[in-house]
Write a protein that holds these residues in place. Structure first.
Motif, PDB file in Angstrom:
ATOM      1  N   ASN A  32       0.916  -1.102   0.115  1.00 23.49           N
ATOM      2  CA  ASN A  32      -0.048  -0.086   0.048  1.00 23.49           C
ATOM      3  C   ASN A  32       0.906   1.227  -0.050  1.00 23.49           C
ATOM      4  N   ILE A  33       1.076   1.783  -1.089  1.00 24.87           N
ATOM      5  CA  ILE A  33       1.968   3.035  -1.207  1.00 24.87           C
ATOM      6  C   ILE A  33       1.192   4.286  -0.939  1.00 24.87           C
ATOM      7  N   GLN A  34       0.571   4.309  -0.398  1.00 25.63           N
ATOM      8  CA  GLN A  34      -0.220   5.726   0.025  1.00 25.63           C
ATOM      9  C   GLN A  34      -0.068   6.871  -1.169  1.00 25.63           C
ATOM     10  N   VAL A  35      -0.237   6.627  -2.253  1.00 20.94           N
ATOM     11  CA  VAL A  35      -0.010   7.605  -3.249  1.00 20.94           C
ATOM     12  C   VAL A  35       1.389   8.067  -3.331  1.00 20.94           C
ATOM     13  N   GLY A  36       2.496   7.666  -2.669  1.00 23.29           N
ATOM     14  CA  GLY A  36       3.547   8.389  -2.635  1.00 23.29           C
ATOM     15  C   GLY A  36       3.842   9.282  -1.737  1.00 23.29           C
ATOM     16  N   ILE A  37       2.825   9.337  -0.764  1.00 23.68           N
ATOM     17  CA  ILE A  37       3.112  10.227   0.665  1.00 23.68           C
ATOM     18  C   ILE A  37       4.043   9.561   1.629  1.00 23.68           C
ATOM     19  N   ARG A  38       4.957  10.276   2.012  1.00 27.30           N
ATOM     20  CA  ARG A  38       5.858   9.727   3.254  1.00 27.30           C
ATOM     21  C   ARG A  38       5.269  10.097   4.356  1.00 27.30           C
ATOM     22  N   GLN A  60       7.976  12.301  -6.709  1.00 30.55           N
ATOM     23  CA  GLN A  60       8.760  11.604  -7.700  1.00 30.55           C
ATOM     24  C   GLN A  60       9.851  10.677  -7.280  1.00 30.55           C
ATOM     25  N   GLN A  61      10.577  11.203  -6.310  1.00 37.31           N
ATOM     26  CA  GLN A  61      11.663  10.548  -5.446  1.00 37.31           C
ATOM     27  C   GLN A  61      11.258   9.326  -4.820  1.00 37.31           C
ATOM     28  N   THR A  62      10.065   9.328  -4.035  1.00 38.54           N
ATOM     29  CA  THR A  62       9.550   8.206  -3.437  1.00 38.54           C
ATOM     30  C   THR A  62       9.230   7.107  -4.438  1.00 38.54           C
ATOM     31  N   LEU A  63       8.442   7.413  -5.478  1.00 41.37           N
ATOM     32  CA  LEU A  63       8.255   6.639  -6.695  1.00 41.37           C
ATOM     33  C   LEU A  63       9.359   5.726  -7.102  1.00 41.37           C
ATOM     34  N   TYR A  96       3.891   3.772 -14.023  1.00 41.09           N
ATOM     35  CA  TYR A  96       5.331   4.699 -13.664  1.00 41.09           C
ATOM     36  C   TYR A  96       6.001   3.530 -13.074  1.00 41.09           C
ATOM     37  N   LEU A  97       5.496   2.778 -11.894  1.00 38.43           N
ATOM     38  CA  LEU A  97       6.066   1.728 -11.275  1.00 38.43           C
ATOM     39  C   LEU A  97       6.474   0.605 -12.061  1.00 38.43           C
ATOM     40  N   ALA A  98       5.537   0.277 -12.983  1.00 36.43           N
ATOM     41  CA  ALA A  98       5.909  -0.881 -13.993  1.00 36.43           C
ATOM     42  C   ALA A  98       7.071  -0.471 -14.706  1.00 36.43           C
ATOM     43  N   GLU A  99       7.243   0.767 -15.061  1.00 34.25           N
ATOM     44  CA  GLU A  99       8.654   1.162 -15.778  1.00 34.25           C
ATOM     45  C   GLU A  99       9.686   0.961 -15.081  1.00 34.25           C
ATOM     46  N   ALA A 100       9.576   1.721 -14.037  1.00 32.03           N
ATOM     47  CA  ALA A 100      10.854   1.772 -12.842  1.00 32.03           C
ATOM     48  C   ALA A 100      10.996   0.478 -12.265  1.00 32.03           C
ATOM     49  N   GLY A 101      10.320  -0.481 -12.044  1.00 33.20           N
ATOM     50  CA  GLY A 101      10.330  -1.898 -11.635  1.00 33.20           C
ATOM     51  C   GLY A 101      10.988  -2.885 -12.825  1.00 33.20           C
ATOM     52  N   GLN A 102      10.695  -2.234 -14.270  1.00 33.28           N
ATOM     53  CA  GLN A 102      11.205  -3.060 -15.106  1.00 33.28           C
ATOM     54  C   GLN A 102      10.201  -4.254 -15.486  1.00 33.28           C
ATOM     55  N   PHE A 103       8.763  -4.166 -15.112  1.00 33.38           N
ATOM     56  CA  PHE A 103       7.962  -5.155 -15.274  1.00 33.38           C
ATOM     57  C   PHE A 103       7.243  -4.873 -16.791  1.00 33.38           C
ATOM     58  N   PRO A 104       7.225  -5.885 -17.534  1.00 30.66           N
ATOM     59  CA  PRO A 104       6.682  -6.036 -18.726  1.00 30.66           C
ATOM     60  C   PRO A 104       5.024  -5.828 -18.888  1.00 30.66           C
ATOM     61  N   ILE A 254       8.503   4.085   3.916  1.00 33.40           N
ATOM     62  CA  ILE A 254       8.260   5.000   2.905  1.00 33.40           C
ATOM     63  C   ILE A 254       6.861   5.356   2.762  1.00 33.40           C
ATOM     64  N   SER A 255       6.088   4.490   3.044  1.00 34.76           N
ATOM     65  CA  SER A 255       4.626   4.873   3.323  1.00 34.76           C
ATOM     66  C   SER A 255       4.101   4.590   4.574  1.00 34.76           C
ATOM     67  N   ASP A 256       2.687   4.582   4.784  1.00 31.31           N
ATOM     68  CA  ASP A 256       2.340   4.356   6.184  1.00 31.31           C
ATOM     69  C   ASP A 256       2.057   2.802   6.417  1.00 31.31           C
ATOM     70  N   HIS A 257       2.185   2.016   5.610  1.00 31.81           N
ATOM     71  CA  HIS A 257       2.182   0.699   5.387  1.00 31.81           C
ATOM     72  C   HIS A 257       3.691   0.265   5.003  1.00 31.81           C
ATOM     73  N   ARG A 258       3.960  -0.732   5.604  1.00 32.71           N
ATOM     74  CA  ARG A 258       5.251  -1.348   5.187  1.00 32.71           C
ATOM     75  C   ARG A 258       4.738  -2.555   4.335  1.00 32.71           C
ATOM     76  N   PRO A 259       5.749  -2.749   3.079  1.00 34.53           N
ATOM     77  CA  PRO A 259       5.421  -3.926   2.070  1.00 34.53           C
ATOM     78  C   PRO A 259       5.652  -5.438   2.799  1.00 34.53           C
ATOM     79  N   ILE A 260       4.677  -6.293   2.191  1.00 30.71           N
ATOM     80  CA  ILE A 260       4.971  -7.530   2.733  1.00 30.71           C
ATOM     81  C   ILE A 260       5.333  -8.427   1.707  1.00 30.71           C
ATOM     82  N   ALA A 261       6.225  -9.277   1.823  1.00 35.54           N
ATOM     83  CA  ALA A 261       6.811 -10.388   0.699  1.00 35.54           C
ATOM     84  C   ALA A 261       6.686 -11.542   1.116  1.00 35.54           C
TER      85      ALA A 261
END
Length: 273
Positions: A32-38, A60-63, A96-104, A254-261
């Motif tokens: 949950n990236i909270q629209v890029g808000i720290r 933009q830096q956050t993304l 944007y994140l698809a491109e930055a993360g190199q996802f096709p 970087i968001s109000d949620h941490r990512p889970i993997a």
């Protein structure tokens, strides 16, 4: 429900990249990236609330930082993205994140369309081309919650991935989980992932999920709030024919949620993905 159009980046992965190898496992991430808000403290919900309406130079830096993180994963579920409005500088954050993360391959689900003000969205990014993408608005008194169904492979030996962001209220969640159960209960290989706004023990006690024998991490994985996690709100759940190899919450604030993997082992019938 309606069938969705999968988007493809203009430069697909080159031969020999991770997306073209035979697979025995998948590396998954839900964020949950909270629209890029720290948001690093509760008072930021007030002092930085304007960023939900207006652009901010640091977004933009956050993304970019998020995009670099995503490069380590095969499939990513995103919640609280903006699909291209004033607050995001008219940038589709899923694309944007698809491109930055190199996802096709990527798909953006628009759940609340407030025009130029906000484009509330979920997203899915994949290194494997889904055979099918479906867009499912979830039931609730207040519209704006959704689930994305991505099918990898075809027929009985396909993998069904449901990306979702559940409502806050218990009654609405029950309706939404019953809807999700109808999508998955007759399928053998399923992954549920997203912001479920509820601790795991509460979710699994709901009638809608009983009898599915979903597998989950044995330890409690707290994801919220990111600066001092005390609540497990984000989850990845899998059906018994899949193997849970590793699950963790990443130390990212970087968001109000941490990512889970999670790394999921695939049965032999899915190695062709």
């Amino acid at each position: 429900m309606h069938e969705a159009v999968l988007k493809q980046m203009p430069h697909p992965e080159p031969p020999g990249s991770p997306g073209t190898k035979a697979r025995t496992s998948l590396k998954l991430l839900s964020f949950n990236i909270q629209v890029g808000i720290r948001t690093n403290a509760f008072h930021h919900y007030v002092t930085r609330s304007w960023q939900h309406l207006l652009p901010h130079t640091r977004r933009q830096q956050t993304l970019e930082q998020i995009g670099r993180l995503l490069r380590h994963y095969d499939l990513v579920a995103l919640q609280e993205c903006d699909g291209g409005s004033l607050r995001s500088g008219f940038i589709n954050q899923v694309e944007y994140l698809a491109e930055a993360g190199q996802f096709p391959f990527w798909y953006q689900q628009l759940n609340r369309n407030l025009g130029r003000v906000a484009q509330h969205s979920n997203g899915v990014l994949s290194r494997i081309e889904p055979a099918e993408i479906e867009d499912h608005p979830l039931p609730g008194l207040i519209p704006g919650r959704g689930a994305i169904l991505a099918r990898l492979g075809k027929g009985q030996h396909s993998l069904l991935i449901i990306v979702l962001h559940l409502a806050l209220g218990a009654r609405a969640q029950d309706r939404q989980l019953r809807y999700v159960r109808e999508l998955i209960e007759h399928h053998r290989h399923v992954i549920l992932m997203g912001d479920m706004n509820n601790p795991l023990e509460h979710l699994l006690s709901r009638p809608a999920l009983k009898g599915l024998d979903l597998i989950y991490a044995e330890e409690t994985l707290h994801t919220y709030p990111s600066w001092k996690p005390r609540h497990a709100l984000d989850h990845i759940l899998i059906t018994p024919d899949l193997e849970l190899r590793k699950a963790e919450v990443l130390d990212w604030t970087i968001s109000d949620h941490r990512p889970i993997a999670m790394e999921v082992g695939l049965p032999e019938c899915l190695h062709y993905l």
